[in-house]
Scaffold this active site. Structure first.
Site, short mmCIF file in Angstrom:
data_model
loop_
_atom_site.label_atom_id
_atom_site.label_comp_id
_atom_site.label_asym_id
_atom_site.label_seq_id
_atom_site.Cartn_x
_atom_site.Cartn_y
_atom_site.Cartn_z
CD GLU A 194 18.52 -4.73 18.77
OE1 GLU A 194 19.26 -3.79 18.39
OE2 GLU A 194 18.94 -5.89 18.96
CG LEU A 195 11.48 -2.37 12.94
CD1 LEU A 195 12.19 -2.58 11.62
CD2 LEU A 195 10.08 -3.00 12.91
CG MET A 227 7.34 0.65 2.91
SD MET A 227 7.63 1.61 4.41
CE MET A 227 6.16 1.19 5.34
N GLY A 250 8.90 7.75 -3.09
CA GLY A 250 10.26 8.23 -3.31
C GLY A 250 10.44 9.74 -3.18
CB SER A 251 8.61 12.49 -1.50
OG SER A 251 8.54 12.10 -0.15
CG ASN A 252 12.21 11.05 2.53
OD1 ASN A 252 12.67 12.01 3.13
ND2 ASN A 252 11.05 10.49 2.85
CG LEU A 307 16.08 -4.84 5.66
CD1 LEU A 307 16.88 -3.54 5.67
CD2 LEU A 307 16.19 -5.52 4.31
CG HIS A 341 10.49 5.61 12.21
ND1 HIS A 341 9.86 4.49 11.71
CD2 HIS A 341 9.75 6.03 13.25
CE1 HIS A 341 8.79 4.23 12.46
NE2 HIS A 341 8.71 5.15 13.40
CG ASN A 361 14.82 3.56 8.25
OD1 ASN A 361 14.35 3.54 7.11
ND2 ASN A 361 14.07 3.46 9.32
C1 GRF Z 1 8.54 8.41 4.84
O1 GRF Z 1 7.54 8.96 5.65
C2 GRF Z 1 9.60 7.78 5.68
O2 GRF Z 1 9.74 8.38 6.94
C3 GRF Z 1 9.10 6.38 5.85
O3 GRF Z 1 8.49 6.07 4.62
C4 GRF Z 1 8.04 7.26 4.00
C5 GRF Z 1 8.60 7.28 2.61
O4 GRF Z 1 8.09 8.34 1.84
N1 GRF Z 1 10.18 5.48 6.18
P1 GRF Z 1 8.67 8.61 0.39
O5 GRF Z 1 8.53 7.30 -0.40
O6 GRF Z 1 10.09 9.02 0.53
O7 GRF Z 1 7.79 9.67 -0.19
#
Ligand code: GRF
Length: 218
Positions: free
Chosen positions: A146-147, A93, A15-17, A96, A112, A110
């Site tokens: 499409e993924l 992860m 969850g750093s994002n 869907l 990526h 999303n």
């Molecule tokens: C990130 O690298 C994002 O690009 C990918 O999953 C990772 C999630 O990292 N989809 P965090 O849980 O937000 O630290």
């Protein structure tokens, strides 16, 4: 000041994002409200980050469902209870199902860890190293069936250095993820970025490649 855009953030792990989005909201740079953080794993560290920020959390454990469709249905119900304007996949992860994606078409984004369309799928950092690439990065995109193929909102590039391993490279990519994800949400919240019929618009014009680039290598 307009009303904050209402978000539901989906996570599976660290969850750093999510944290980067919380931080931008708390310091007043992002006019958004996270109505709920939903994880498919009860042990996701991101749930603690949400709780610390006094954000409601829910767990919808995919292991408790017989099929992907059943899980997606329950997840959809949990999300829709919150009436979000935007669903944010922040390290979620799970693949869907098409009906789920169609339900949120144009209102789900999303992040990526690659310069899409290059390196869709998993283990992007190691694959980039194995291929001897000189640059790598991250992409924020609208989600389509499409993924890892949806239209791009923002992309950021980082150099690949000679002594990189997958961890150092992932760390460098994370730094830019934490900039482009909140910035993408800000652009959507401000109405600068919109989505219609599979196309991203930036200030009412189909977004150009240059407008998708957060930074460029020198
Ligand atoms: C990130 O690298 C994002 O690009 C990918 O999953 C990772 C999630 O990292 N989809 P965090 O849980 O937000 O630290």
């Amino acid at each position: 000041m307009t009303a904050p855009i209402k978000l539901v953030v989906l996570i599976s792990g660290n969850g750093s994002n999510l944290q980067a989005i919380i931080d931008e909201i708390e310091c007043g740079r992002l006019n958004a409200h996270i109505a709920c953080v939903i994880s498919n794993r009860a042990d996701a560290a991101g749930l603690q980050r949400a709780a610390k920020a006094n954000i409601k959390t829910k767990v919808v454990d995919h292991q408790l469902f017989e099929s992907r469709e059943d899980f997606d249905q329950a997840l959809m119900q949990s999300i829709d209870q919150e009436k979000p304007e935007l669903v944010v996949l922040a390290g979620f992860m799970r693949i869907l199902s098409d009906p789920f994606v169609e339900h949120y078409l144009g209102r789900m984004i999303n992040i990526h860890p690659s310069l899409l369309p290059n390196y869709q799928g998993l283990n992007t950092h190691q694959r980039v190293l194995d291929a001897g690439e000189s640059e790598h990065g991250a992409t924020v995109h609208y989600v389509i069936p499409e993924l890892d193929s949806g239209p791009v909102i923002l992309q950021a590039r980082v150099p690949v250095l000679a002594d990189d391993d997958a961890l150092t490279l992932a760390d460098r990519v994370h730094q830019v993820e934490h900039k482009i994800f909140p910035e993408s949400i800000r652009r959507i919240a401000a109405g600068e970025v919109t989505f219609s019929h599979g196309v991203v618009y930036y200030n009412q014009q189909p977004i150009s490649y240059a407008q998708q680039q957060f930074n460029m290598l020198p």
